[in-house]
Design a protein around this motif. Structure first.
Motif, PDB file in Angstrom:
ATOM      1  N   LEU A  18      46.789  32.538  32.782  1.00 31.77           N
ATOM      2  CA  LEU A  18      45.909  31.913  33.765  1.00 31.77           C
ATOM      3  C   LEU A  18      45.988  32.602  35.124  1.00 31.77           C
ATOM      4  CD1 LEU A  18      44.005  29.668  34.675  1.00 31.77           C
ATOM      5  CD2 LEU A  18      46.002  28.184  34.976  1.00 31.77           C
ATOM      6  N   GLU A  19      47.179  32.978  35.557  1.00 27.63           N
ATOM      7  CA  GLU A  19      47.303  33.600  36.889  1.00 27.63           C
ATOM      8  C   GLU A  19      46.497  34.887  36.975  1.00 27.63           C
ATOM      9  OE1 GLU A  19      51.026  35.475  37.957  1.00 27.63           O
ATOM     10  OE2 GLU A  19      51.769  35.259  35.905  1.00 27.63           O
ATOM     11  N   ALA A  20      46.444  35.668  35.899  1.00 25.57           N
ATOM     12  CA  ALA A  20      45.658  36.898  35.903  1.00 25.57           C
ATOM     13  C   ALA A  20      44.166  36.580  35.913  1.00 25.57           C
ATOM     14  CB  ALA A  20      46.011  37.753  34.687  1.00 25.57           C
ATOM     15  N   LEU A  21      43.771  35.559  35.166  1.00 27.39           N
ATOM     16  CA  LEU A  21      42.364  35.161  35.152  1.00 27.39           C
ATOM     17  C   LEU A  21      41.926  34.685  36.541  1.00 27.39           C
ATOM     18  CD1 LEU A  21      42.271  33.182  31.772  1.00 27.39           C
ATOM     19  CD2 LEU A  21      41.378  35.484  32.190  1.00 27.39           C
ATOM     20  N   ARG A  22      42.796  33.961  37.228  1.00 28.67           N
ATOM     21  CA  ARG A  22      42.465  33.490  38.574  1.00 28.67           C
ATOM     22  C   ARG A  22      42.287  34.663  39.532  1.00 28.67           C
ATOM     23  NH1 ARG A  22      46.654  28.415  38.555  1.00 28.67           N
ATOM     24  NH2 ARG A  22      45.128  26.786  38.060  1.00 28.67           N
ATOM     25  N   VAL A  47      25.027  34.284  30.475  1.00 29.42           N
ATOM     26  CA  VAL A  47      26.276  34.586  29.781  1.00 29.42           C
ATOM     27  C   VAL A  47      27.387  33.646  30.223  1.00 29.42           C
ATOM     28  CG1 VAL A  47      27.006  36.349  31.463  1.00 29.42           C
ATOM     29  CG2 VAL A  47      27.884  36.426  29.120  1.00 29.42           C
ATOM     30  N   ILE A  48      27.376  33.251  31.486  1.00 27.47           N
ATOM     31  CA  ILE A  48      28.397  32.329  31.987  1.00 27.47           C
ATOM     32  C   ILE A  48      28.119  30.912  31.499  1.00 27.47           C
ATOM     33  CG2 ILE A  48      29.379  31.293  34.073  1.00 27.47           C
ATOM     34  CD1 ILE A  48      28.995  33.956  35.475  1.00 27.47           C
ATOM     35  N   ARG A  49      26.857  30.516  31.528  1.00 32.40           N
ATOM     36  CA  ARG A  49      26.498  29.183  31.028  1.00 32.40           C
ATOM     37  C   ARG A  49      26.917  29.011  29.563  1.00 32.40           C
ATOM     38  NH1 ARG A  49      22.111  26.069  32.935  1.00 32.40           N
ATOM     39  NH2 ARG A  49      21.329  26.012  30.791  1.00 32.40           N
ATOM     40  N   PHE A  50      26.657  30.036  28.747  1.00 31.96           N
ATOM     41  CA  PHE A  50      27.001  29.952  27.329  1.00 31.96           C
ATOM     42  C   PHE A  50      28.517  29.871  27.147  1.00 31.96           C
ATOM     43  CE2 PHE A  50      27.793  31.592  23.075  1.00 31.96           C
ATOM     44  CZ  PHE A  50      26.873  30.878  22.321  1.00 31.96           C
ATOM     45  N   SER A  51      29.246  30.658  27.944  1.00 34.22           N
ATOM     46  CA  SER A  51      30.709  30.628  27.852  1.00 34.22           C
ATOM     47  C   SER A  51      31.255  29.269  28.241  1.00 34.22           C
ATOM     48  CB  SER A  51      31.309  31.716  28.747  1.00 34.22           C
ATOM     49  OG  SER A  51      30.937  33.000  28.299  1.00 34.22           O
ATOM     50  N   LEU A  52      30.735  28.699  29.317  1.00 36.08           N
ATOM     51  CA  LEU A  52      31.176  27.376  29.756  1.00 36.08           C
ATOM     52  C   LEU A  52      30.836  26.317  28.721  1.00 36.08           C
ATOM     53  CD1 LEU A  52      30.084  27.495  33.519  1.00 36.08           C
ATOM     54  CD2 LEU A  52      32.422  27.553  32.652  1.00 36.08           C
ATOM     55  N   ALA A  53      29.674  26.444  28.097  1.00 38.22           N
ATOM     56  CA  ALA A  53      29.243  25.457  27.114  1.00 38.22           C
ATOM     57  C   ALA A  53      30.195  25.376  25.926  1.00 38.22           C
ATOM     58  CB  ALA A  53      27.832  25.784  26.629  1.00 38.22           C
ATOM     59  N   GLY A  54      30.845  26.472  25.601  1.00 32.15           N
ATOM     60  CA  GLY A  54      31.726  26.485  24.433  1.00 32.15           C
ATOM     61  C   GLY A  54      33.198  26.355  24.742  1.00 32.15           C
ATOM     62  N   ASN A  55      33.588  26.360  26.028  1.00 25.85           N
ATOM     63  CA  ASN A  55      35.007  26.304  26.374  1.00 25.85           C
ATOM     64  C   ASN A  55      35.486  24.852  26.406  1.00 25.85           C
ATOM     65  OD1 ASN A  55      37.595  26.512  27.608  1.00 25.85           O
ATOM     66  ND2 ASN A  55      36.974  28.474  28.487  1.00 25.85           N
ATOM     67  N   GLY A  77      31.655  36.179  32.461  1.00 23.88           N
ATOM     68  CA  GLY A  77      31.447  35.386  31.250  1.00 23.88           C
ATOM     69  C   GLY A  77      32.686  35.367  30.378  1.00 23.88           C
ATOM     70  N   GLY A  78      33.395  36.500  30.333  1.00 21.90           N
ATOM     71  CA  GLY A  78      34.629  36.559  29.558  1.00 21.90           C
ATOM     72  C   GLY A  78      35.696  35.638  30.120  1.00 21.90           C
ATOM     73  N   ASN A 104      39.773  45.746  33.884  1.00 23.36           N
ATOM     74  CA  ASN A 104      39.635  44.286  33.884  1.00 23.36           C
ATOM     75  C   ASN A 104      38.922  43.785  32.632  1.00 23.36           C
ATOM     76  OD1 ASN A 104      40.953  43.882  36.285  1.00 23.36           O
ATOM     77  ND2 ASN A 104      39.097  43.866  37.531  1.00 23.36           N
ATOM     78  N   ARG A 105      37.934  44.521  32.176  1.00 21.12           N
ATOM     79  CA  ARG A 105      37.193  44.074  30.999  1.00 21.12           C
ATOM     80  C   ARG A 105      38.100  44.004  29.771  1.00 21.12           C
ATOM     81  NH1 ARG A 105      31.073  46.402  30.949  1.00 21.12           N
ATOM     82  NH2 ARG A 105      30.948  44.693  29.472  1.00 21.12           N
ATOM     83  N   HIS A 106      39.033  44.951  29.668  1.00 19.57           N
ATOM     84  CA  HIS A 106      39.967  44.922  28.542  1.00 19.57           C
ATOM     85  C   HIS A 106      40.976  43.787  28.712  1.00 19.57           C
ATOM     86  CE1 HIS A 106      38.470  48.596  26.766  1.00 19.57           C
ATOM     87  NE2 HIS A 106      38.593  49.228  27.926  1.00 19.57           N
ATOM     88  N   ILE A 107      41.415  43.545  29.921  1.00 18.75           N
ATOM     89  CA  ILE A 107      42.373  42.461  30.168  1.00 18.75           C
ATOM     90  C   ILE A 107      41.737  41.124  29.824  1.00 18.75           C
ATOM     91  CG2 ILE A 107      43.768  41.293  31.917  1.00 18.75           C
ATOM     92  CD1 ILE A 107      43.831  43.964  33.456  1.00 18.75           C
ATOM     93  N   ILE A 108      40.487  40.941  30.227  1.00 20.27           N
ATOM     94  CA  ILE A 108      39.796  39.677  29.970  1.00 20.27           C
ATOM     95  C   ILE A 108      39.616  39.440  28.475  1.00 20.27           C
ATOM     96  CG2 ILE A 108      37.567  38.511  30.239  1.00 20.27           C
ATOM     97  CD1 ILE A 108      37.415  39.887  33.020  1.00 20.27           C
ATOM     98  N   ARG A 109      39.403  40.504  27.706  1.00 16.33           N
ATOM     99  CA  ARG A 109      39.213  40.354  26.252  1.00 16.33           C
ATOM    100  C   ARG A 109      40.522  40.031  25.533  1.00 16.33           C
ATOM    101  NH1 ARG A 109      36.229  45.539  26.390  1.00 16.33           N
ATOM    102  NH2 ARG A 109      34.027  45.086  26.785  1.00 16.33           N
TER     103      ARG A 109
END
Length: 487
Positions: free
Chosen positions: A86-90, A126-134, A103-104, A75-80
């Motif tokens: 979108l369906e995979a991310l969901r 890590v999630i807050r930072f990711s959301l802040a930049g998306n 966070g990814g 999963n970590r490689h898929i997320i990167r």
């Protein structure tokens, strides 16, 4: 190449899924039964699954299939992977638990606003930072993060296209001495109007420079920035000031270079720039499409070869000047002419005996070049020159067939996407020794003529065990390519 294989029809070759790269290419077009068979072959081992998850060219449908393994490391490689849909991310949002993977997902460019909204209650840094930049993060979540944001989070929030006026105002007033944060706010299209004067009067030149790029800055404010003591601020300001308001040359060459790129400058200013002491200024002016023939003629005789080349590349350069520049003593200038697709026949003939590599590269890509010239260039030992012919939209089919045997793999990869490539040559490339060539050839075939058949066809493998246990390719090129994907 395997001649017998190349003689098969497109359908027969695409459905011969003994080649995993061809199988991967058609996966997104296949029905459920065939997809399952392809996945069984491609995902035989954990290592093979990770290799596909990391491949930069992998189809999104494969990444969706890989996500169903619910494997932490996979999963970590898929997320990167930037191609993950979108369906995979969901799906992974429902099964992933470690904060780095979450966070990814929150940072992924394909994540939707509704998916990001599921992170609303998360307090993990890590999630807050990711959301802040998306850019897709809902505005209310951005505002909630800003309430207790750290320095790095505030800077990312200020650069987020989705930031609201309210959020930007809050960030500005809580910036303390963070000038870079205020610079990001000053440049944001939603920066509150009442903050613009404060940015204009700032003692920080970074803030003033960023302010100049804000589309809401008034004309008067831009004119004030144009007289700023710092050249970098004036460079930014002059990009947006109407050309009719630029009436004099700047002392800084960097500003004059930017000025020379503006169209519809006054005749007086053009005359000054055409005689500027800085060759870079004259070079930018020579590329200006609004330049009149008189000044193009002047610059075509410039002592600096880069300036003369820029005249040759100017879309407004007339044929009589191109004819003059085609015989320039500097091959870099002649190369500028050779790339022109609007050359009259008598100008093109001036290159009949050309032997400079840069000039030949332009001729090779030029659709007006005679076929016999292209044949000579295609026989060059220089791989870049051969690729120039591959990129020529008028390259003869016979020449493209010849270049399908090019020893440089990247040239064959480029060849696959050429619209005039004969179908027989495209089919032959399905047996190319380079995996990415086979993949791209299969993908193009699937995209451009077999969609209907692929979606209707059931699994054609009569012996699944044989397909699953096919030996891996052992040639060195394929192994090298797989290592590149894995690395």
């Amino acid at each position: 190449m395997n001649c017998a294989y190349a003689n098969l029809t497109a359908s027969q070759q695409l459905w011969d899924c003994s080649d995993e790269y061809i199988a991967a290419a058609i996966h997104g077009f296949a029905d459920a039964g065939l997809r399952q068979a392809i996945e069984t072959m491609l995902f035989r081992t954990p290592r093979s699954r990770i290799r596909w998850a990391r491949a930069v060219f992998v189809p999104p449908s494969i990444l969706s299939a890989l996500a169903r393994f619910n494997d932490h490391q996979l999963n970590r490689h898929i997320i990167r992977n930037g191609r993950t849909p979108l369906e995979a991310l969901r799906h992974m949002r429902r099964v992933v638990t470690d904060e780095h993977s979450l966070g990814g997902i929150a940072a992924h460019r394909n994540a939707s606003a509704d998916l990001l909204a599921t992170f609303r209650a998360s307090g993990l840094p890590v999630i807050r930072f990711s959301l802040a930049g998306n850019p897709s993060t809902p505005a209310d979540i951005l505002e909630a993060i800003a309430l207790d944001a750290g320095k790095d989070e505030r800077r990312v929030l200020a650069g987020n296209p989705g930031a609201t006026e309210k959020l930007l105002g809050t960030l500005w007033h809580n910036a303390n001495d963070d000038e870079h944060l205020r610079a990001e706010i000053a440049a944001h299209p939603r920066c509150p109007d009442d903050l613009l004067p404060a940015a204009l009067g700032s003692s920080c030149d970074v803030i003033r420079r960023k302010l100049a790029s804000n589309p809401n800055v008034t004309h008067d404010q831009l004119m004030m920035l144009l007289s700023d003591p710092v050249a970098a601020v004036r460079v930014e300001a002059i990009k947006y000031i109407p050309a009719c308001d630029i009436d004099e040359s700047d002392l800084a060459a960097s500003v004059r270079k930017q000025t020379a790129r503006r169209v519809n400058l006054s005749a007086q200013l053009v005359a000054r720039l055409a005689n500027d002491e800085c060759a870079a200024v004259r070079r930018w002016l020579a590329r200006n499409p609004s330049l009149d023939v008189e000044h193009l003629a002047l610059l075509s005789k410039d002592a600096a070869s880069d300036v003369r080349r820029s005249v040759a590349r100017n879309v407004s350069c007339p044929q009589h000047l191109l004819r003059h520049l085609a015989t320039d003593k500097n091959p870099w200038v002649r190369a500028g002419v050779s790339f022109r697709t609007d050359l009259e026949a008598d100008v093109m003939r001036l290159f009949a005996h050309e032997d400079d590599t840069d000039v030949l590269s332009g001729i090779g890509k030029n659709p007006a070049a005679p076929g016999r010239w292209l044949k000579r260039i295609a026989a060059s030992e220089n791989a870049d020159l051969r690729r120039a012919v591959i990129l020529n939209p008028n390259a003869p089919s016979a020449l493209l067939r010849q270049l399908s045997e090019d020893p440089y793999a990247f040239n064959r990869i480029t060849l696959v996407e050429q619209p005039t490539l004969p179908m027989s040559t495209l089919l032959a490339l399905l047996s190319d020794p380079e995996p990415q060539v086979r993949f791209m050839a299969a993908m193009r075939l699937a995209r451009t003529g077999l969609e209907r058949e692929i979606t209707q066809r059931s699994c054609c493998w009569s012996d699944m065990d044989a397909a699953v246990n096919l030996p891996r390719a052992s040639n060195a090129k394929e192994n090298d390519y797989e290592n590149t994907c894995a690395g």
